[in-house]
Design a protein around this motif. Structure first.
Motif, PDB file in Angstrom:
ATOM      1  N   ALA A  77       0.839  -1.205   0.000  1.00  0.00           N
ATOM      2  CA  ALA A  77       0.000   0.000   0.000  1.00  0.00           C
ATOM      3  C   ALA A  77       0.867   1.245   0.000  1.00  0.00           C
ATOM      4  N   LEU A  78       1.876   1.253   0.854  1.00  0.00           N
ATOM      5  CA  LEU A  78       2.722   2.447   0.948  1.00  0.00           C
ATOM      6  C   LEU A  78       3.521   2.638  -0.340  1.00  0.00           C
ATOM      7  N   LEU A  79       3.932   1.520  -0.937  1.00  0.00           N
ATOM      8  CA  LEU A  79       4.661   1.601  -2.202  1.00  0.00           C
ATOM      9  C   LEU A  79       3.798   2.272  -3.267  1.00  0.00           C
ATOM     10  N   LEU A  80       2.560   1.796  -3.345  1.00  0.00           N
ATOM     11  CA  LEU A  80       1.648   2.370  -4.348  1.00  0.00           C
ATOM     12  C   LEU A  80       1.409   3.840  -4.059  1.00  0.00           C
ATOM     13  N   ALA A  81       1.144   4.161  -2.774  1.00  0.00           N
ATOM     14  CA  ALA A  81       0.877   5.553  -2.415  1.00  0.00           C
ATOM     15  C   ALA A  81       2.064   6.434  -2.782  1.00  0.00           C
ATOM     16  N   GLY A  82       3.279   5.911  -2.490  1.00  0.00           N
ATOM     17  CA  GLY A  82       4.474   6.693  -2.807  1.00  0.00           C
ATOM     18  C   GLY A  82       4.609   6.908  -4.295  1.00  0.00           C
ATOM     19  N   THR A  83       4.387   5.854  -5.079  1.00  0.00           N
ATOM     20  CA  THR A  83       4.496   5.989  -6.532  1.00  0.00           C
ATOM     21  C   THR A  83       3.505   7.016  -7.054  1.00  0.00           C
ATOM     22  N   LEU A  84       2.256   6.903  -6.574  1.00  0.00           N
ATOM     23  CA  LEU A  84       1.226   7.858  -7.019  1.00  0.00           C
ATOM     24  C   LEU A  84       1.634   9.268  -6.643  1.00  0.00           C
ATOM     25  N   ARG A  86       4.527  10.462  -6.345  1.00  0.00           N
ATOM     26  CA  ARG A  86       5.603  10.960  -7.202  1.00  0.00           C
ATOM     27  C   ARG A  86       5.101  11.280  -8.595  1.00  0.00           C
ATOM     28  N   LEU A  87       4.228  10.422  -9.120  1.00  0.00           N
ATOM     29  CA  LEU A  87       3.887  10.540 -10.549  1.00  0.00           C
ATOM     30  C   LEU A  87       2.682  11.427 -10.818  1.00  0.00           C
ATOM     31  N   ALA A  88       1.644  11.311  -9.990  1.00  0.00           N
ATOM     32  CA  ALA A  88       0.419  12.067 -10.300  1.00  0.00           C
ATOM     33  C   ALA A  88      -0.244  12.502  -9.000  1.00  0.00           C
ATOM     34  N   ALA A  89       0.460  13.373  -8.266  1.00  0.00           N
ATOM     35  CA  ALA A  89      -0.022  13.722  -6.936  1.00  0.00           C
ATOM     36  C   ALA A  89      -1.400  14.390  -6.988  1.00  0.00           C
ATOM     37  N   GLY A  90      -1.543  15.388  -7.879  1.00  0.00           N
ATOM     38  CA  GLY A  90      -2.796  16.172  -7.912  1.00  0.00           C
ATOM     39  C   GLY A  90      -3.982  15.321  -8.273  1.00  0.00           C
ATOM     40  N   ALA A  92      -4.268  12.078  -8.171  1.00  0.00           N
ATOM     41  CA  ALA A  92      -4.531  11.043  -7.174  1.00  0.00           C
ATOM     42  C   ALA A  92      -5.294  11.636  -5.997  1.00  0.00           C
ATOM     43  N   ALA A  93      -4.916  12.845  -5.598  1.00  0.00           N
ATOM     44  CA  ALA A  93      -5.624  13.474  -4.477  1.00  0.00           C
ATOM     45  C   ALA A  93      -7.069  13.756  -4.854  1.00  0.00           C
ATOM     46  N   ALA A  94      -7.274  14.243  -6.087  1.00  0.00           N
ATOM     47  CA  ALA A  94      -8.647  14.560  -6.504  1.00  0.00           C
ATOM     48  C   ALA A  94      -9.489  13.298  -6.579  1.00  0.00           C
ATOM     49  N   LEU A  95      -8.854  12.172  -6.900  1.00  0.00           N
ATOM     50  CA  LEU A  95      -9.610  10.925  -6.983  1.00  0.00           C
ATOM     51  C   LEU A  95      -9.709  10.229  -5.634  1.00  0.00           C
ATOM     52  N   GLY A  96      -9.169  10.824  -4.603  1.00  0.00           N
ATOM     53  CA  GLY A  96      -9.310  10.266  -3.260  1.00  0.00           C
ATOM     54  C   GLY A  96      -8.362   9.123  -2.972  1.00  0.00           C
ATOM     55  N   LEU A  97      -7.224   9.044  -3.683  1.00  0.00           N
ATOM     56  CA  LEU A  97      -6.274   7.964  -3.427  1.00  0.00           C
ATOM     57  C   LEU A  97      -5.252   8.421  -2.372  1.00  0.00           C
ATOM     58  N   HIS A  98      -5.712   8.684  -1.168  1.00  0.00           N
ATOM     59  CA  HIS A  98      -4.796   9.120  -0.106  1.00  0.00           C
ATOM     60  C   HIS A  98      -4.162   7.901   0.545  1.00  0.00           C
TER      61      HIS A  98
ATOM     62  N   LEU B  16      -4.121   0.080 -16.477  1.00  0.00           N
ATOM     63  CA  LEU B  16      -5.496   0.599 -16.420  1.00  0.00           C
ATOM     64  C   LEU B  16      -5.581   1.792 -15.475  1.00  0.00           C
ATOM     65  N   LEU B  17      -4.921   1.652 -14.315  1.00  0.00           N
ATOM     66  CA  LEU B  17      -4.956   2.747 -13.351  1.00  0.00           C
ATOM     67  C   LEU B  17      -4.340   4.006 -13.969  1.00  0.00           C
ATOM     68  N   GLY B  18      -3.245   3.798 -14.713  1.00  0.00           N
ATOM     69  CA  GLY B  18      -2.621   4.936 -15.385  1.00  0.00           C
ATOM     70  C   GLY B  18      -3.582   5.607 -16.339  1.00  0.00           C
ATOM     71  N   LYS B  19      -4.341   4.800 -17.089  1.00  0.00           N
ATOM     72  CA  LYS B  19      -5.299   5.382 -18.037  1.00  0.00           C
ATOM     73  C   LYS B  19      -6.361   6.188 -17.314  1.00  0.00           C
ATOM     74  N   VAL B  20      -6.896   5.580 -16.232  1.00  0.00           N
ATOM     75  CA  VAL B  20      -7.947   6.275 -15.485  1.00  0.00           C
ATOM     76  C   VAL B  20      -7.419   7.604 -14.954  1.00  0.00           C
ATOM     77  N   LEU B  21      -6.186   7.560 -14.422  1.00  0.00           N
ATOM     78  CA  LEU B  21      -5.611   8.790 -13.870  1.00  0.00           C
ATOM     79  C   LEU B  21      -5.463   9.845 -14.960  1.00  0.00           C
TER      80      LEU B  21
END
Ligand code: SF4
Ligand code: SF4
Ligand code: SF4
Ligand code: SF4
Lengths: 184, 193, 612
Positions: A77-84, A86-90, A92-98, B16-21
């Protein structure tokens, strides 16, 4: 652990996820993409955690399962959160992926999977992970569209909003319990 | 074998997650750089009556004041409540009802010059913000009804008070269907069947 | 799509004769888009012009019979909610004396626009306004496809079939006329499969004519213009094709070929689903007369104007029929049905011919969420009324769709008007600015010319006249600036219009004062310039001895230029800080800059003059 408990747990988890979403216009427009994104993220975390556990098991057998599984699930979970982050912070936050939400989902949806009686073989556990992620996505989408549909029902004023949603969550959980009890 | 399958599925889910994002990132930011400046977008919503009831010298100055955050969104009576809603949506603020002392909203009207009384002083031409009045010195003036926005700015300058406001003329296209009426069944207590 | 079960099969007029209503006691004509050209009490003859079209959308109204005008004013109309609209009441005198109107003798020479205007004058109405839309006719673009629409526009209507059965030859004649004048590449008469009698009547005529008969098989809303175009137009034709109702085409034929204005139409009066009568009724005949003619009384029945799906209830039977009254439906009075909440049965969605989701659409329309309604494709709704007819909850689906699309249309119109107003307002501001600049330039030039002339008059090569001349110039520039300020003040009523009327009067008075002052200043400046010139003339002999004449002038010019540049820089700075508080400063700076520029320009002008 059995399906009769696990499936209602997923419903409760989806309800919690829904309650964490902010209620404004933009969040409404993104409700469905957010549900799909969270479902996919859960699928990734379950697959990753399961894979890591298999690797760890083959590398050093005999470790206590509950401890290793929870560590690995939290790590994925933390790995995924960290990757997100780094790559798409804004986005991910708007989509609620905290990260707290990801951690919660990873642990609550992932850990019981290892203790399900039917998930003994590797293929079965993979299948269970995929199916539970799919069910979780469906439940999230359901909760994302429920408020709109509830609006159109001539509900008593006291039930409007959260209470109606909670009732729906209860009904879904009961139905899933029935289904799960039959499965296991 | 299952490990490979698991890996493949993992990659699929990540893709898929990348596409959605990516798709929701596009939805989030509809290319802000290509949008016209905020004042222009506000001006596009305002009704362009140019009447000055908002306390500014026309719609564009009001739009600029709004863009700078110097005025509130409930100042334009010709725009009506609908206009306030649109402004609130554009500026991401809350809906504000009209102030109690705001000028009342009126149905759209056009000015009409009583041609017999007009003395041709050209004062109304100078007042009209959209050049909807035709005439020249010492000649009879007239209002181009199609161009008149109904701002009433020409009423006050007229020295002989020959300008009046008339409801905009109706065309077949202006005729409206009424609101659908839903008959409500009266439920009398005690008469339940 | 299967044929909806609620629709009865189309019935042919069959053996039933076309009735003619007796002359009614009172005719009520509708004057929308037309301005009356007769007076109350006047006697008019049949076919006499009563009202002329006053807009692009109106058509002329002619007297259906001879009689006296009894009233002109708002009358209830056969429209939903029976709005009061301008109407005209005619009391027939029973003589039916007709004015003979000349037929168009040279009709093949008419252009499309001339034909459209002639039809408008003859009161021939199409779907929206005159049969041939004037805007379309004025464009004079080649016509690829002309569809004559004989498809009944609702189930169990028979008016068009009846017309074709009775007047097939006249319709054919009218179509030939239209084909000759409008020169369409293809002329098609569209008719529905069920209208057997009419098809038979036409088959015999269709041979070696310029038009073809197209038999449409599609179910109910096939009679709509859009549906017909979709069904009949080839892709390359869909842009420039026209669809005309057959009743209008018949009337056009009568009007152009025989000089008869349109004063009557065929109405279907339908009681139950089986029994219906067709009758030719004068326009404006009260509905009650039509019912009597069909052997019904208006007392016990509820009246619906138009067909069963799109029609609307009429409040009483005295209302006159109009050009769009193709059908009157008479039903036993029933208690009003009550609307229930939507039960999401989906009946409406499965019957909708446009594949919409009426229940979603209704939800958004009833909550006035027009953007959402558009998203659910409100624009594609053909307003056929099938969804309302099948809805078990009796929801007013069609009504709310109509209202919402009207509102959308209105919003669109308002947006267009606002855009036009914005453009005009911007142009006005640009024009004022330009006028101001031109005026300032003119004034400055004139002042410079005057000063130069005076200087020249005073003494030919005087170097000392220069400083005074520039002083005079400056004064002139001040005057110009003041004039401009006055002008700006004059615009103030437009610019700051929130003042009340007394304030505005005061402002206007102040403007006049300012203008007078400016004029006085200008006069003073002129006088000063003259005096300066005189003084220069007096000094001239002394100064004539000076060796280099140009030097002081040059210095002054340079100084003026530098000053101007500084002023301009100041003005720019002031303009950069464009907060409303600095408006006055802005103005001052602008004035100063303008003055400086005028002075510089003048100095330059003087220099060139001197160079000469
Ligand atoms: S009140 Fe509205 S219409 Fe009038 S000038 Fe202000 S913004 Fe324009
Ligand atoms: S004619 Fe009068 S009311 Fe109409 S726009 Fe001009 S100033 Fe305003
Ligand atoms: S009225 Fe509109 S929504 Fe209803 S059935 Fe007809 S096309 Fe569909
Ligand atoms: S037919 Fe009426 S009740 Fe049924 S879904 Fe449509 S709107 Fe709802």
């Amino acid at each position: 652990m059995n399906f009769g408990l696990y499936l209602p747990l997923l419903a409760g988890l989806a309800f919690c996820n829904h309650c964490r979403r902010p209620a404004d216009g933009q969040a409404d427009a993104l409700a469905l993409p957010a549900a799909i994104a969270m479902g996919l993220a859960t699928a990734i975390m379950l697959l990753l955690g399961g894979g890591l556990l298999t690797l760890a098991d083959s590398a050093r057998p005999g470790l206590p399962l509950p401890l290793v599984a929870s560590v690995l699930q939290a790590a994925s979970a933390l790995l995924l959160a960290g990757t997100l982050q780094r790559l798409a912070a804004g986005t991910a936050a708007a989509l609620g992926l905290h990260w707290p939400l990801l951690l919660l989902n990873s642990l609550l949806a992932g850990l019981p999977l290892y203790f399900l009686p039917s998930a003994s073989s590797a293929a079965a556990s993979l299948c269970a992970a995929l199916l539970s992620a799919a069910l979780f996505t469906l439940l999230l989408a359901q909760f994302a569209t429920l408020p709109h549909r509830l609006q159109r029902c001539a509900l008593p004023a006291r039930l409007q909003g959260r209470p109606a949603l909670l009732l729906c969550a209860l009904i879904i959980a009961l139905a899933l319990h029935g289904l799960g009890a039959r499965l296991s | 074998m299952t490990l490979v399958l698991r890996l493949l599925l993992l990659l699929l889910a990540i893709w898929l997650l990348g596409k959605v994002l990516r798709s929701s990132a596009q939805k989030l930011r509809p290319a802000t750089s290509t949008l016209p400046p905020l004042a222009e977008r506000i001006d596009a919503i305002l009704p362009q009556t140019q009447c000055g009831q908002c306390g500014h010298a026309g719609c564009l100055p009001y739009a600029q004041a709004l863009a700078r955050g110097e005025d509130s969104i409930n100042r334009c009576p010709p725009g009506g409540e609908d206009g306030i809603r649109k402004l609130a949506a554009l500026l991401h603020t809350d809906y504000l009802p009209f102030a109690a002392d705001a000028p009342p909203q009126k149905p759209k009207a056009v000015a009409l010059i009583d041609e017999a009384t007009c003395i041709g002083c050209t004062l109304c031409i100078q007042a009209c913000p959209v050049d909807a009045i035709l005439g020249s010195a010492k000649q009879m003036h007239t209002v181009l009804a199609d161009e008149c926005t109904g701002c009433e700015l020409c009423l006050a300058p007229c020295p002989v008070d020959c300008i009046s406001m008339r409801p905009a003329t109706s065309q077949p296209a202006d005729w409206r269907w009424g609101y659908p009426v839903i008959a409500i069944k009266a439920v009398k207590p005690g008469s339940s069947s | 799509m299967s044929r909806p079960s609620i629709l009865p099969a189309h019935t042919d007029p069959g053996s039933q004769p076309l009735l003619t209503t007796p002359l009614p006691a009172q005719l009520r004509l509708w004057l929308q888009g037309a301005s009356c050209c007769v007076e109350v009490g006047q006697r008019v003859l049949k076919h006499q012009l009563l009202a002329e079209a006053d807009s692009e959308f109106g058509v002329a109204v002619h007297a259906p019979t001879s009689g006296h005008i009894r009233a002109i004013g708002p009358l209830p109309q056969a429209l939903p909610d029976a709005p009061l609209l301008d109407g005209l009441q005619l009391q027939p005198d029973g003589l039916d004396e007709a004015l003979s109107l000349p037929a168009e003798s040279n009709w093949p020479a008419l252009s499309a626009l001339a034909l459209a205007m002639r039809l408008q004058d003859m009161g021939v109405m199409g779907q929206h306004g005159p049969l041939l839309p004037l805007a379309w006719a004025a464009k004079a673009s080649p016509l690829a496809l002309l569809i004559i629409n004989a498809v009944e526009n609702e189930p169990f209507l028979q008016a068009d079939s009846m017309l074709l059965c009775e007047q097939a030859a006249a319709v054919a004649e009218a179509m030939a006329m239209l084909g000759r004048i409008l020169q369409p590449a293809r002329l098609v008469l569209a008719i529905q499969q069920e209208q057997g009698a009419a098809i038979n009547a036409l088959r015999s005529l269709a041979a070696d004519q310029c038009w073809q008969l197209e038999v449409i098989q599609a179910p109910y809303p096939a009679g709509d213009e859009a549906q017909l175009l979709r069904a009949l137009a080839r892709p390359e034709e869909s842009g420039n094709s026209l669809c005309l109702p057959v009743a209008g085409v018949h009337a056009a034929g009568r009007a152009i070929l025989h000089g008869e204005p349109c004063i009557s139409r065929i109405v279907t009066v339908s009681t139950a689903l089986k029994q219906s009568h067709n009758m030719r009724a004068l326009l404006g005949s009260p509905v009650a007369d039509l019912l009597t003619c069909a052997g019904l009384s208006s007392q016990q029945h509820a009246l619906v104007h138009g067909g069963g799906l799109r029609g609307f209830a009429l409040p009483d039977a005295t209302i006159g029929i109009h050009q769009h009254s193709h059908c009157l439906l008479v039903r036993p009075r029933q208690p009003a049905l009550t609307a229930q909440p939507c039960i999401r049965c989906g009946d409406c969605a499965s019957i909708c011919p446009s594949q919409l989701q009426p229940q979603e659409l209704y939800w958004h329309c009833s909550r006035q969420e027009l953007a959402q309604a558009q998203h659910w494709r409100l624009a594609d709704c053909s307003q056929c009324g099938l969804c309302s007819a099948v809805c078990p909850s009796q929801l007013p689906l069609l009504d709310s769709f109509r209202l919402a699309s009207q509102q959308l249309l209105l919003a669109e119109q308002q947006q267009c008007a606002a855009d036009a107003a914005r453009q005009r307002h911007r142009f006005r501001q640009f024009r004022l600015e330009r006028d101001k600049q031109e005026k300032a330039q003119r004034l400055a030039e004139r002042a410079a010319q005057q000063a130069a002339k005076l200087a020249q008059q005073a003494a030919e090569p005087t170097s000392h006249a220069e400083p005074t001349a520039t002083a005079a110039d400056k004064q002139a520039a001040i005057a110009a600036a003041m004039a401009r300020a006055a002008e700006r003040q004059q615009q103030r009523p437009a610019v700051a219009p929130s003042v009340n009327s007394s304030e505005r009067e005061a402002a206007i008075a102040a403007n006049r004062q300012a203008a007078i002052e400016a004029a006085m200043a200008r006069a003073a400046a002129r006088k000063a310039a003259q005096e300066a010139a005189k003084a220069a003339a007096a000094d001239a002999p002394a100064m004539a001895k000076d060796e280099d004449q140009n030097k002081p002038g040059l210095n002054q010019q340079q100084q003026a230029l530098i000053q101007a540049a500084m002023h301009r820089a100041n003005a720019q700075k002031a303009a950069a800080s464009s907060s409303p508080a600095s408006l006055d400063q802005d103005k001052k700076a602008l004035i100063a800059a303008a003055m400086a520029r005028a002075a510089a320009r003048k100095a330059a002008g003087d220099e060139t003059e001197q160079d000469k």
